[in-house]
Write a protein that holds these residues in place. Sequence first.
Motif, PDB file in Angstrom:
ATOM      1  N   SER A 118       0.822  -1.213   0.000  1.00 23.43           N
ATOM      2  CA  SER A 118       0.000   0.000   0.000  1.00 23.43           C
ATOM      3  C   SER A 118       0.856   1.263   0.000  1.00 23.43           C
ATOM      4  CB  SER A 118      -0.926   0.012   1.220  1.00 23.43           C
ATOM      5  OG  SER A 118      -0.188   0.170   2.423  1.00 23.43           O
ATOM      6  N   TYR A 124      -3.714  -1.347  -3.263  1.00 19.31           N
ATOM      7  CA  TYR A 124      -3.694  -1.992  -1.950  1.00 19.31           C
ATOM      8  C   TYR A 124      -4.065  -0.993  -0.861  1.00 19.31           C
ATOM      9  CZ  TYR A 124      -1.247  -5.803  -4.320  1.00 19.31           C
ATOM     10  OH  TYR A 124      -0.927  -6.823  -5.157  1.00 19.31           O
ATOM     11  N   SER A 125      -4.540  -1.516   0.255  1.00 15.65           N
ATOM     12  CA  SER A 125      -4.928  -0.697   1.399  1.00 15.65           C
ATOM     13  C   SER A 125      -4.183  -1.173   2.642  1.00 15.65           C
ATOM     14  CB  SER A 125      -6.438  -0.793   1.648  1.00 15.65           C
ATOM     15  OG  SER A 125      -7.170  -0.378   0.531  1.00 15.65           O
TER      16      SER A 125
END
Length: 233
Positions: A118, A124-125
């Motif tokens: 991320s 992405y997180s």
Amino acid sequence: TYCNEIENYVGKDIRLILYLLNPAFFSEDYKKISTRWEIWSFMKEDALKYNFKYGATFYNPQLLAQNSIEKDSQTSTDCDLLFVGTDKGRKGFLLNLKSQLEKNKVVCDFKLVDNFRSLFSRKYSREISYKYLCRLNKRTSAILDVVQEGQTGLTLRIMEGLLFNKKIVTTNQYLSKNKDFRNCPNIYILNQNNITGLQAFLNKPTQEYPLNIKKKYSFDEWLDRLIKKVEAK
């Protein structure tokens, strides 16, 4: 290591239970523990294949009673379909599905969790707390459940659907045979041939899940099964 520490600490008259919330193929570490341990699984097929006991999956109704959730000012839904989870080889499928749905004005919130990736990729997180996940579940119309290949057991995403009374979109084809969920109007079993019908499903109103199903998968019922040594049906 933890199992050995527990076993060395408690008395010989204490029941020891290892509960598997992943398919048996996820890890074979359970083979390393002593025969004192009872092995229970959330997955019926694994219980039959490996001589485990079947206890099913469960949810905790107390999550609804938390002030942080009940007093959340956000009461309306602002998302059509929510996914929160790690990659596990699912990234390509998730990104493709999101692209198709968003072309048809379906609002998707897909959080592919990876703290490191991320930092340099918006695909992405970062990890989120379970409390925050519950808030996201409350604000979505439906929850997306993408299972690992070979998995038939019910995931926590299914349990969260019960808890928050949300529709569920799942890739778990086994649900078409599950007596509790096979005819449920809140569940859409997704495959490569019916993605086009997903939008119509998401537009339908959610119906209440039957109380007997909610009771069966509650934490209290799950714990009672373990205490009484009675497998789920």
